[in-house]
Design a protein around this motif. Structure first.
Motif, PDB file in Angstrom:
ATOM      1  N   PRO A   1       0.815  -1.229   0.000  1.00 44.52           N
ATOM      2  CA  PRO A   1       0.000   0.000   0.000  1.00 44.52           C
ATOM      3  C   PRO A   1       0.844   1.273   0.000  1.00 44.52           C
ATOM      4  O   PRO A   1       0.329   2.349  -0.307  1.00 44.52           O
ATOM      5  CB  PRO A   1      -0.814  -0.124   1.298  1.00 44.52           C
ATOM      6  CG  PRO A   1      -0.117  -1.127   2.126  1.00 44.52           C
ATOM      7  CD  PRO A   1       0.657  -2.012   1.213  1.00 44.52           C
ATOM      8  N   LEU A   2       2.140   1.203   0.330  1.00 40.16           N
ATOM      9  CA  LEU A   2       2.932   2.447   0.423  1.00 40.16           C
ATOM     10  C   LEU A   2       3.328   2.975  -0.950  1.00 40.16           C
ATOM     11  O   LEU A   2       3.944   4.025  -1.056  1.00 40.16           O
ATOM     12  CB  LEU A   2       4.180   2.194   1.277  1.00 40.16           C
ATOM     13  CG  LEU A   2       3.861   1.687   2.696  1.00 40.16           C
ATOM     14  CD1 LEU A   2       5.134   1.521   3.494  1.00 40.16           C
ATOM     15  CD2 LEU A   2       2.920   2.670   3.389  1.00 40.16           C
ATOM     16  N   GLN A   3       2.967   2.258  -2.008  1.00 39.24           N
ATOM     17  CA  GLN A   3       3.336   2.724  -3.355  1.00 39.24           C
ATOM     18  C   GLN A   3       2.559   3.984  -3.721  1.00 39.24           C
ATOM     19  O   GLN A   3       3.019   4.774  -4.540  1.00 39.24           O
ATOM     20  CB  GLN A   3       3.019   1.622  -4.380  1.00 39.24           C
ATOM     21  CG  GLN A   3       3.879   0.378  -4.251  1.00 39.24           C
ATOM     22  CD  GLN A   3       5.249   0.575  -4.896  1.00 39.24           C
ATOM     23  OE1 GLN A   3       5.370   1.278  -5.904  1.00 39.24           O
ATOM     24  NE2 GLN A   3       6.268   0.009  -4.270  1.00 39.24           N
ATOM     25  N   TYR A   4       1.344   4.141  -3.181  1.00 41.62           N
ATOM     26  CA  TYR A   4       0.477   5.249  -3.629  1.00 41.62           C
ATOM     27  C   TYR A   4       0.318   6.268  -2.499  1.00 41.62           C
ATOM     28  O   TYR A   4       0.127   5.896  -1.337  1.00 41.62           O
ATOM     29  CB  TYR A   4      -0.906   4.717  -4.023  1.00 41.62           C
ATOM     30  CG  TYR A   4      -0.888   3.948  -5.320  1.00 41.62           C
ATOM     31  CD1 TYR A   4      -0.830   2.556  -5.324  1.00 41.62           C
ATOM     32  CD2 TYR A   4      -0.906   4.611  -6.542  1.00 41.62           C
ATOM     33  CE1 TYR A   4      -0.788   1.845  -6.509  1.00 41.62           C
ATOM     34  CE2 TYR A   4      -0.866   3.901  -7.732  1.00 41.62           C
ATOM     35  CZ  TYR A   4      -0.808   2.524  -7.707  1.00 41.62           C
ATOM     36  OH  TYR A   4      -0.760   1.821  -8.874  1.00 41.62           O
ATOM     37  N   ALA A   5       0.339   7.541  -2.857  1.00 43.17           N
ATOM     38  CA  ALA A   5       0.201   8.613  -1.850  1.00 43.17           C
ATOM     39  C   ALA A   5      -1.168   8.494  -1.171  1.00 43.17           C
ATOM     40  O   ALA A   5      -1.284   8.590   0.059  1.00 43.17           O
ATOM     41  CB  ALA A   5       0.337   9.972  -2.531  1.00 43.17           C
ATOM     42  N   HIS A   6      -2.207   8.234  -1.964  1.00 38.01           N
ATOM     43  CA  HIS A   6      -3.555   8.230  -1.331  1.00 38.01           C
ATOM     44  C   HIS A   6      -3.680   7.061  -0.366  1.00 38.01           C
ATOM     45  O   HIS A   6      -4.433   7.121   0.605  1.00 38.01           O
ATOM     46  CB  HIS A   6      -4.652   8.201  -2.406  1.00 38.01           C
ATOM     47  CG  HIS A   6      -4.782   6.916  -3.148  1.00 38.01           C
ATOM     48  ND1 HIS A   6      -4.031   6.616  -4.272  1.00 38.01           N
ATOM     49  CD2 HIS A   6      -5.577   5.836  -2.931  1.00 38.01           C
ATOM     50  CE1 HIS A   6      -4.370   5.411  -4.705  1.00 38.01           C
ATOM     51  NE2 HIS A   6      -5.282   4.911  -3.920  1.00 38.01           N
ATOM     52  N   ALA A   7      -2.868   5.992  -0.580  1.00 37.34           N
ATOM     53  CA  ALA A   7      -2.937   4.849   0.347  1.00 37.34           C
ATOM     54  C   ALA A   7      -2.050   5.109   1.564  1.00 37.34           C
ATOM     55  O   ALA A   7      -2.400   4.727   2.686  1.00 37.34           O
ATOM     56  CB  ALA A   7      -2.480   3.586  -0.374  1.00 37.34           C
ATOM     57  N   GLN A   8      -0.921   5.801   1.327  1.00 35.86           N
ATOM     58  CA  GLN A   8      -0.047   6.095   2.477  1.00 35.86           C
ATOM     59  C   GLN A   8      -0.804   6.900   3.530  1.00 35.86           C
ATOM     60  O   GLN A   8      -0.691   6.645   4.726  1.00 35.86           O
ATOM     61  CB  GLN A   8       1.178   6.902   2.006  1.00 35.86           C
ATOM     62  CG  GLN A   8       2.353   6.065   1.583  1.00 35.86           C
ATOM     63  CD  GLN A   8       3.336   6.873   0.729  1.00 35.86           C
ATOM     64  OE1 GLN A   8       3.248   8.112   0.696  1.00 35.86           O
ATOM     65  NE2 GLN A   8       4.214   6.184   0.035  1.00 35.86           N
ATOM     66  N   ALA A   9      -1.646   7.862   3.021  1.00 37.52           N
ATOM     67  CA  ALA A   9      -2.360   8.740   3.972  1.00 37.52           C
ATOM     68  C   ALA A   9      -3.234   7.897   4.901  1.00 37.52           C
ATOM     69  O   ALA A   9      -3.440   8.228   6.065  1.00 37.52           O
ATOM     70  CB  ALA A   9      -3.221   9.731   3.196  1.00 37.52           C
ATOM     71  N   ALA A  10      -3.733   6.747   4.378  1.00 39.89           N
ATOM     72  CA  ALA A  10      -4.662   5.941   5.196  1.00 39.89           C
ATOM     73  C   ALA A  10      -3.947   4.746   5.836  1.00 39.89           C
ATOM     74  O   ALA A  10      -4.612   3.852   6.380  1.00 39.89           O
ATOM     75  CB  ALA A  10      -5.801   5.445   4.301  1.00 39.89           C
ATOM     76  N   GLN A  11      -2.609   4.725   5.769  1.00 41.52           N
ATOM     77  CA  GLN A  11      -1.862   3.546   6.260  1.00 41.52           C
ATOM     78  C   GLN A  11      -2.090   3.259   7.750  1.00 41.52           C
ATOM     79  O   GLN A  11      -2.220   2.079   8.132  1.00 41.52           O
ATOM     80  CB  GLN A  11      -0.358   3.712   5.971  1.00 41.52           C
ATOM     81  CG  GLN A  11       0.503   2.515   6.368  1.00 41.52           C
ATOM     82  CD  GLN A  11       0.081   1.208   5.695  1.00 41.52           C
ATOM     83  OE1 GLN A  11      -0.749   1.196   4.772  1.00 41.52           O
ATOM     84  NE2 GLN A  11       0.610   0.089   6.183  1.00 41.52           N
ATOM     85  N   PRO A  12      -2.215   4.271   8.630  1.00 40.46           N
ATOM     86  CA  PRO A  12      -2.460   3.933  10.045  1.00 40.46           C
ATOM     87  C   PRO A  12      -3.678   3.029  10.220  1.00 40.46           C
ATOM     88  O   PRO A  12      -3.708   2.167  11.088  1.00 40.46           O
ATOM     89  CB  PRO A  12      -2.672   5.297  10.700  1.00 40.46           C
ATOM     90  CG  PRO A  12      -2.010   6.284   9.800  1.00 40.46           C
ATOM     91  CD  PRO A  12      -2.086   5.720   8.410  1.00 40.46           C
ATOM     92  N   LEU A  13      -4.694   3.213   9.322  1.00 38.88           N
ATOM     93  CA  LEU A  13      -5.888   2.353   9.435  1.00 38.88           C
ATOM     94  C   LEU A  13      -5.510   0.891   9.204  1.00 38.88           C
ATOM     95  O   LEU A  13      -6.045  -0.027   9.830  1.00 38.88           O
ATOM     96  CB  LEU A  13      -6.929   2.803   8.401  1.00 38.88           C
ATOM     97  CG  LEU A  13      -7.508   4.206   8.621  1.00 38.88           C
ATOM     98  CD1 LEU A  13      -8.395   4.607   7.439  1.00 38.88           C
ATOM     99  CD2 LEU A  13      -8.303   4.252   9.914  1.00 38.88           C
ATOM    100  N   ASN A  14      -4.553   0.689   8.300  1.00 42.11           N
ATOM    101  CA  ASN A  14      -4.113  -0.699   8.034  1.00 42.11           C
ATOM    102  C   ASN A  14      -3.478  -1.312   9.278  1.00 42.11           C
ATOM    103  O   ASN A  14      -3.760  -2.460   9.640  1.00 42.11           O
ATOM    104  CB  ASN A  14      -3.081  -0.702   6.891  1.00 42.11           C
ATOM    105  CG  ASN A  14      -3.729  -1.070   5.559  1.00 42.11           C
ATOM    106  OD1 ASN A  14      -4.802  -1.660   5.534  1.00 42.11           O
ATOM    107  ND2 ASN A  14      -3.098  -0.695   4.479  1.00 42.11           N
TER     108      ASN A  14
END
Lengths: 247, 96, 201, 575
Positions: free
Chosen positions: D477-490
């Motif tokens: 998920p860290l490949q995309y900026a929009h996914a990095q922003a939500a990474q804590p949820l992961n």
């Protein structure tokens, strides 16, 4: 990449039709929250009031509610209202009401295992002929060298530049498996199906650099098919196009 | 159709089976003959399907005793046919 | 079979309300699922044909006379199948075995003719991979052929093992042969639609 | 007791290759539970890679082969195998066998007063086809190239060019489909033909109705997927081009096939099954919840007719909604509008069923034992699942939400805290009937409370990620900026997932422990009214000492006539 484009909620919206989609999503979620909280409160109240305890007997007779049929009809009507008033108009405009050809920028996007090939028609406005036979790592789009129209075509990998406030018509296809072309900030998502050239259109309202992603599992490199979607002012776009043009 | 049939009933059945057999044979020959005429695609398809449906209903009605079958079997087949139509046509109408 | 509390009812006697025995309702449900199985393949055929620019003309690419013979063979086997049931219904076990044997034989004839047809195709290198026409042709006729093989196996089982059940419970054998017949007629029914669609259009 | 199989059979005929619906039911249930645990294990591995992408898996990282984890770091191939097999195992090898094969086989004949299923040998064959399918699926992990890795949906052309594991997946699926198909024939005939005297369709317990509708879904929806599996096998092995369009270029080489196929055809045939399949997952759960709620509120359900009509209507509509999974495949606007309308229509009976179940609590004397806790929890959780289906059912909002974690959150809410909670309720409810012993209430509650909280901690963040546009099936998920922003949820959801795994230990201890140390119970520990409680616990071969006769509807609790507070279906005169 500026950080405040993305957060825990909806990403920033820079698309002409984006606000309508966001509006629909927000209205839906407000209604869903209202229904869920309403029912949950009722459920908890019922559980407490009718818990088994001495001196409290269950009542065999069941028919003491007329309300639910009213609630259900209301929910059904609300759903169809959303469908007719919001969802269908947006869907038809995105999928059918294309901007006039002469006013729009035409681009071909050809997905492949694990990159986006972008193809601009160049000055003559005509896309050069392409053929699977010529496709190779040096010529991913398979441009036919002998076709005069192909001379001025501009091809890039993972770099899609568009002018701001200009409708863009993309012809999307794929060389190998099903991919899905998506630009989260533009509220655009469309499967790229091999064997088909699928038209889609959008119009960017703000400049900046955003990202393209592949939304359909397309192999072990699916997660690294990241492309860059750059919205330039008209001048900067012209300059970029010239810079990319083959000498 | 219960298992036990009287002598007379079976004789009547056998007569029907023989007639149905001849009809099916004739219809087969007919449908092949029709294919030698070069009709337009639509007509050819319509005629071929019409004959096939006729032959099919003969087999179903007499050999499979659907003519005298109970409601529950008809119910299941009708429901199946309804979903069959969706299954048959939806993929081809994808782009509509 | 005693009707005690722990034995399954309506094996021989039809259910008073639905009027069918368990096996008959079961075989009809199974045939309904088979309709959906072949329905999916016909849907595939329809999509491939309407979606393709050019589609070979049936009679020009496939051997129609041989297939016509095969159709008649299968129809005849349907008749012998229902005759074998009718013979059982009147208690004539000998005629039942004769007709059932004929049905199985006709099934084998159908497969042999099909074998020749396939052999001829393979000789000319018309393999399933040659085109979507040959792909759907081999898949449809191949799956139908597997169903014919299944039907023959069932009929042969009853041909050799039928006597045991005939002595113990003739009515049950009659019901089973009726169900085997329903399956066989269905296989013939599928071919009745397959034949014009693949060979004549 | 005469019967078609006398009890003096050798061990292997009585317990391994038994034709008794109760033995087969237990076999299905236990195998299903084991596969659920295995599938859940795969999910915990996926959660590791999503929370800490590219970091070596602690403790057990070394156990895996080089082709799966290089130095403890998960490779993309293995991640996608985990994803595809997690879906396949949970749906086809876990929930359906437990809900339909386990509960259906064990409880259904008892609830309709029948000695066994209509075709016992066919029932035996169904289980063993399922077992072989399960073995093939499990073994496919060890095939060169690993198991299937094109998602549980196996979309071509990707699935056609995938490694050998995909062929094993297709063959495994063929076995599972035939097993469910033969099972559904058995169920339909049993329900229609073997109901006890006096047990009209209007007096059937809702659980039986749910299984009846489910059986028709399995009967008519599975064969198209079997045909599609045959077509894909032909594409993979005979190099035909059913799903392979012309002009494919893979790894810079033109693919040497005839072409002319259509990749979307597979999606039509797959979703033609897969949507009825999701109703196959939820209908038996609704049946169990209805039984448990009626029994533990000590009053009849709010509207038995409403439930039954809704279930039948769901069964019917579920066949004509499948293409709402395919809005973005360049579908025509007429087709997409049609499927949006049918999707809206099918949401109505689901709302009706949920409303009836909630209103059934009103006026009751609710006993909060473990089965009832799980059944009550099903209501809001299935509510969440249903509601989050709406934005996906409207094509416009689907543009943003399709193939994101919103979809994952949506169907997991329906299946995990929804169906699986209902199945837990069923296990706690019918365990006394199967074994003659009760499961411990305290362990039950220790299992329920954390599971309920943790399930929400896993799946609610997914809905938020979905709104943020985070896409599904992303190895890193860290490949995309929009996914990095939500990474804590992961990270949060992954922690919850591992804790949820721990929270299942009380259940496992309870399940196996109670077999030996559970409190012995009589025929009817819950004082329920349906027929299965008229048979001894555990019921002998042939179920009933003498065939029961039914005099009334299934939920006659607290009737004025009966002093004992409940009036079983088979009791003529309560006094």
């Amino acid at each position: 990449m500026d950080k405040n484009y993305y957060g825990w909620g909806l990403p920033v919206d820079i698309s002409a039709h984006g606000s309508q989609i966001d509006q629909l999503i927000i209205i839906l979620h407000l209604a869903m929250a209202a229904l869920f909280i309403g029912w949950s409160v009722f459920l908890v109240y019922t559980l407490i009031r009718f818990r088994a305890r001495s001196g409290h007997e269950a009542v065999h007779e069941t028919r003491h509610f007329k309300a639910p049929t009213f609630v259900e009809v209301l929910v059904a009507l609300f759903e169809f209202f959303l469908l007719a008033a919001f969802a269908t108009p947006i869907w038809l405009s995105v999928r059918q009401e294309f901007p006039p050809d002469d006013k729009a920028l035409h681009v071909r996007v050809v997905a492949q295992q694990f990159a986006w090939n972008i193809h601009y028609p160049g000055e003559d406005g005509i896309f050069g002929r392409t053929d699977p036979r010529w496709m190779g790592s040096a010529n991913p789009l398979g441009l036919d060298g002998s076709d005069p129209a192909a001379k001025d075509d501009i091809t890039t990998v993972n770099q899609l530049h568009v002018p701001v406030d200009t409708p863009v018509i993309v012809r999307l296809s794929s060389k190998d498996v099903i991919h899905s072309f998506t630009i989260p900030v533009m509220r655009v998502k469309q499967d790229a199906i091999p064997g088909e050239s699928i038209p889609l259109w959008f119009e960017a309202k703000k400049t900046g650099e955003f990202e393209i992603a592949c939304a359909q599992l397309c192999g072990i490199g699916h997660y690294r098919m990241r492309g860059f979607f750059t919205v330039d002012s008209k001048e900067k776009f012209g300059e970029w196009l010239k810079a990319e043009a083959p000498q | 159709m219960s298992g036990h049939l009287s002598e007379e009933a079976v004789k009547q059945h056998v007569r029907i089976y023989r007639r149905v057999f001849l009809a099916l044979g004739a219809l087969t020959v007919l449908t092949v003959a029709v294919s030698y005429f070069h009709f337009s695609v639509a007509v050819a398809v319509a005629v071929a399907l019409f004959i096939a449906v006729t032959k099919g209903s003969l087999v179903a009605a007499y050999f499979m005793h659907l003519k005298t079958e109970r409601k529950i079997v008809w119910g299941i087949l009708a429901m199946t046919f309804f979903f069959f139509v969706f299954l048959l046509t939806a993929p081809s109408l994808h782009h509509r | 079979m005693s009707e005690s509390a722990s034995s399954i009812r309506y094996i021989n006697r039809p259910h008073p309300v639905t009027g069918v025995t368990n096996a008959k309702l079961g075989i009809w449900c199974f045939l309904a699922s088979e309709v959906m199985l072949f329905g999916a393949l016909f849907s595939t055929y329809l999509l491939l044909r309407t979606g393709s620019a050019s589609w070979p003309h049936g009679p020009a690419t496939l051997n129609v006379p041989l297939a016509t013979l095969n159709t008649l063979v299968l129809i005849f086997s349907s008749v012998t199948m229902v005759m074998s049931w009718a013979s059982l219904a009147t208690g004539n076990f000998r005629k039942y075995r004769l007709y059932l044997g004929l049905t199985a034989l006709m099934g084998c004839v159908f497969l042999v003719v099909k074998g020749f047809e396939y052999g001829h195709k393979f000789e000319h290198h018309h393999f399933p991979a040659a085109s979507t026409f040959y792909a759907i042709y081999f898949t449809l006729t191949g799956l139908h052929g597997l169903h014919v093989i299944g039907g023959i196996a069932v009929n042969l089982y009853f041909l050799f093992r039928g006597r045991v059940l005939w002595q113990r419970d003739p009515e049950r054998l009659t019901n089973r042969i009726e169900c085997a017949g329903l399956y066989w007629h269905f296989v013939d029914l599928v071919w009745i639609f397959l034949f014009p669609i693949l060979y004549l259009l | 007791m005469s019967g078609h199989a006398d009890p003096g059979l050798p061990f292997w005929r009585k317990y391994i290759f038994s034709t008794d619906h109760k033995v087969i039911g237990v076999q299905y249930a236990v195998t299903g539970l084991l596969f659920l645990l295995f599938g859940f294990g795969l999910a915990t591995l996926i959660r590791w890679q999503l929370a800490y992408p590219g970091q070596p898996l602690p403790l057990i990282g070394g156990w895996f082969a080089e082709s799966q984890m290089l130095g403890g770091i998960m490779l993309p191939e293995f991640y996608y195998q985990l994803g595809a097999m997690h879906g396949t195992i949970m749906v086809f090898l876990g929930v359906v066998p437990l809900a339909v094969g386990g509960f259906g086989n064990f409880v259904l004949p008892l609830q309709i007063g029948a000695p066994d299923m209509a075709f016992p040998k066919l029932n035996l064959m169904s289980y063993w086809l399922y077992f072989i399918g399960g073995v093939i699926m499990f073994a496919s992990f060890f095939v060169p190239g690993g198991a299937a890795q094109s998602g549980w949906t196996s979309y071509p052309p990707l699935s056609v060019i995938a490694s050998d594991g995909q062929t094993w997946w297709l063959i495994g699926m063929a076995f599972l489909i035939n097993s469910s198909l033969l099972g559904s024939v058995n169920f339909i005939v049993t329900i229609v033909q073997l109901r006890a005297d006096g047990l009209s369709f209007g007096r059937l317990p809702f659980f039986v109705w749910a299984q009846f509708v489910t059986a028709f879904l399995l009967l008519l929806a599975f064969p198209p997927l079997e045909a599609a599996a045959v077509l894909q096998l032909m594409d993979r092995l005979a190099h035909t081009s059913f799903f392979m369009p012309s002009g494919l270029v893979i790894n810079d080489a033109v693919v040497n096939i005839s072409g002319g196929g259509n990749a979307v055809l597979w999606q039509h045939l797959f979703w033609f099954l897969a949507h009825p399949e999701v109703y196959v997952l939820v209908l038996p759960a609704m049946g169990i919840v209805a039984e448990v709620i009626a029994c533990n509120t000590r009053k009849p359900l709010y509207s038995y007719k409403g439930l039954v009509l809704s279930a039948v209507f769901i069964g019917f509509m579920s066949f004509i909604v499948w293409a709402h999974h395919m809005f973005l495949t360049n579908m025509g606007t007429v087709m997409s509008t049609f499927f949006q309308v049918t999707t809206m229509i099918i949401s109505i009976p689901s709302v009706v069923i949920l409303t009836v179940l909630v209103l059934s609590l009103w006026g009751g004397a609710i006993r909060f034992n473990t089965p009832m806790l799980f059944a009550i929890a099903f209501l809001p959780m299935f509510g969440m699942g249903g509601l989050t289906g709406l934005p996906l059912g409207l094509a416009a909002s689907d543009i943003h939400l399709h193939d994101t974690y919103y979809v994952i959150g949506h169907f997991h809410y329906v299946v995990a805290p929804g169906t699986i909670f209902a199945l837990f309720a069923g296990i706690y409810h019918w365990f006394p009937k199967v074994t003659g012993r009760r499961m411990s209430e305290t362990l039950g509650k220790i299992h329920f409370v954390p599971s309920f909280i943790l399930m929400n901690c896993i799946f609610f963040p997914m809905l938020m990620q979905g709104l943020a546009g985070v896409l599904r099936r992303m190895y890193d998920p860290l490949q995309y900026a929009h996914a990095q922003a939500a990474q804590p949820l992961n990270v949060f959801a992954s922690a919850a997932a591992w804790l949820l795994a721990l929270a299942q230990i009380p259940f496992i201890l309870n399940f196996f422990g109670s077999l030996f140390w559970g409190r012995k119970t009589g025929e009817n520990p819950w004082e329920a009214t349906t027929l299965e409680w008229a048979a001894p616990s555990p019921p002998p071969h042939g179920n009933f000492l003498e065939a029961p006769h039914v005099y009334r509807g299934p939920y006659e609790y607290s009737p004025p006539q009966a002093k004992s507070g409940f009036w079983p279906q088979h009791v003529k005169d309560p006094r």
